[in-house]
Design an enzyme around this catalytic site. Structure first.
Site, PDB file in Angstrom:
ATOM      1  N   ARG A 197       0.910  -1.138   0.016  1.00  0.00           N
ATOM      2  CA  ARG A 197      -0.072  -0.002  -0.020  1.00  0.00           C
ATOM      3  C   ARG A 197       0.919   1.180   0.032  1.00  0.00           C
ATOM      4  NH1 ARG A 197      -1.383   2.120   4.599  1.00  0.00           N
ATOM      5  NH2 ARG A 197      -1.752   0.101   5.770  1.00  0.00           N
ATOM      6  N   TYR A 251     -17.379  17.269 -14.774  1.00  0.00           N
ATOM      7  CA  TYR A 251     -17.836  15.659 -14.952  1.00  0.00           C
ATOM      8  C   TYR A 251     -18.966  15.595 -13.896  1.00  0.00           C
ATOM      9  CZ  TYR A 251     -17.364  10.706 -14.263  1.00  0.00           C
ATOM     10  OH  TYR A 251     -17.583   9.447 -14.013  1.00  0.00           O
ATOM     11  N   ASP A 270      -7.746  19.149 -13.543  1.00  0.00           N
ATOM     12  CA  ASP A 270      -7.818  17.896 -14.372  1.00  0.00           C
ATOM     13  C   ASP A 270      -7.361  18.113 -15.672  1.00  0.00           C
ATOM     14  OD1 ASP A 270      -9.119  15.695 -15.453  1.00  0.00           O
ATOM     15  OD2 ASP A 270     -11.030  15.856 -14.403  1.00  0.00           O
ATOM     16  N   LYS A 313      -8.478   6.470 -18.916  1.00  0.00           N
ATOM     17  CA  LYS A 313      -8.766   7.144 -20.149  1.00  0.00           C
ATOM     18  C   LYS A 313      -7.735   7.236 -21.144  1.00  0.00           C
ATOM     19  CE  LYS A 313     -12.952   8.088 -18.026  1.00  0.00           C
ATOM     20  NZ  LYS A 313     -12.816   7.827 -16.904  1.00  0.00           N
TER      21      LYS A 313
END
Length: 387
Positions: free
Chosen positions: A46, A98, A170, A195
């Site tokens: 982690r 978004y 973003d 994406k």
């Protein structure tokens, strides 16, 4: 070194054991310590994983930042960034946003005492007018999803610095191949790496890149503490996708520009949104701050009743959510990406029932144009109208 070379060389020379050109996947969750008080740099996956570390180093270099962090999704990246803020803090956010980000802000984080003002950041002075005593950051989506609105990043940075605010960008639609907000003065950049960076519709991931040592250490703490980190298999898939980002983005953009010009002339289309059209609002800002326009195109058809017929008649382009893959996709924001935004809010912004969003792939542009033309004409005939 040019960005094309940096991308293609991700992971090369990093494997010190076998010299693998393609960096290996390390599925281990635990690592042996050489001796008490000593570490190989990897203790628990982690906190750090060798495969993920190669990815994080790569995005840091490519975005020109000081720290990179790979998360389990784009939304996990935003949630990690939001850990910087406390109850009572206020953020200014792009108006056309978004839907998933809006949902997180309004249905989740608002319950923890964060507040958000949605501002048309195409006009930077509106951001300054929206600043409150408890404002901590300006979060910019540029181009916005789905209306492709462009924000002048440098202008927002200047306002933010004057008021001691963070600038968060973003960069999903542009990718660092075309736009690097940290070089323009932004403090944090994030991506839905699912994406364009992944590029093959086969990996869910998010990336954060920070500028400045203090901010980097804060995000490092949150990344480890929240734990929404990217697994080694997905890190490897993302590395593989990013290696071809440069050539993919060139083709996405080439096709998108051809399609945008085609849609402008089609009688069943009333409006086209693409940053590469010189009549696009804030086109000059886009040219100033980015080296390209990417592959996203949105458009409005004449009648909302045409949408079902248009979508059902697409043959090459898939009616599907998401974007940025090699395959072309068409999304209907009103019922997909922006379904959780109240209708009155969505329509006020401009996300109406006639709006469609194209993620233009790398297929032959003539095939995509023929598919769009046939579907648009069929949608018109199904409504009993002449094309």
């Amino acid at each position: 070194m040019h960005i094309e070379t940096q991308l293609a060389q991700i992971g090369t020379g990093k494997d010190k054991v076998a010299g693998a050109v393609n960096f290996p996947i390390y599925p281990a969750t635990a690592y042996r310590h050489p001796a008490p008080g000593e570490s190989t740099g990897f203790d628990y996956t982690r906190t750090a994983n060798p495969t993920r570390s190669v990815l994080e180093e790569a995005i840091t270099v490519i975005e020109k930042g000081d720290g990179g962090f790979a998360c389990a999704s784009g939304m996990a990246a935003i949630q990690t960034i939001m850990g910087l803020f406390a109850q009572g803090d206020h953020l200014i956010v792009s108006l056309d946003l978004y839907g998933g980000t809006y949902r997180l802000f309004e249905q989740v984080l608002s319950r923890y005492g964060l507040t958000f003002s949605y501002v048309d950041l195409r006009e930077p002075q509106l951001a300054e007018e929206a600043i409150l005593p408890n404002t901590k950051a300006i979060l910019v989506e540029t181009p916005t999803n789905p209306l492709m609105q462009i924000t002048d990043i440098s202008a927002i940075v200047e306002i933010a610095k004057r008021h001691s605010l963070l600038t968060i960008v973003d960069n999903t639609f542009m990718t660092p191949y075309y736009q690097r907000p940290l070089e323009l003065g932004a403090d944090l950049v994030f991506h839905s790496a699912t994406k364009y960076l992944g590029g093959h519709n086969d990996v869910l991931a998010g990336l954060i890149v920070t500028k400045g040592q203090e901010l980097t250490e804060k995000i490092r703490f949150l990344h480890n503490s929240i734990g929404a980190v990217l697994g080694p298999q997905d890190s490897w898939l993302l590395i593989r996708g990013m290696k071809t980002l440069a050539i993919r983005m060139e083709r996405h953009q080439e096709n998108a520009l051809k399609i945008a010009h085609f849609l402008k002339t089609h009688p069943q289309v009333t409006e086209v949104f693409y940053p590469g059209l010189d009549e696009h609002h804030n086109y000059e800002a886009q040219v100033k701050q980015a080296s390209g326009f990417s592959g996203m195109v949105s458009f409005r058809v004449r009648h909302a009743s045409q949408v079902p017929g248009f979508l059902s008649n697409l043959q090459v382009i898939s009616f599907a959510e998401s974007l940025g893959g090699v395959e072309s996709l068409c999304t209907y924001p009103a019922t997909q990406t922006h379904a959780d935004i109240p209708v009155e809010v969505r329509e006020k912004v401009g996300v109406c029932d006639r709006l469609l969003r194209l993620s233009v792939g790398i297929e032959n542009a003539n095939d995509l144009i023929a598919d769009l033309d046939a579907a648009l004409n069929a949608s018109c005939k199904s409504e009993g109208r002449e094309s």
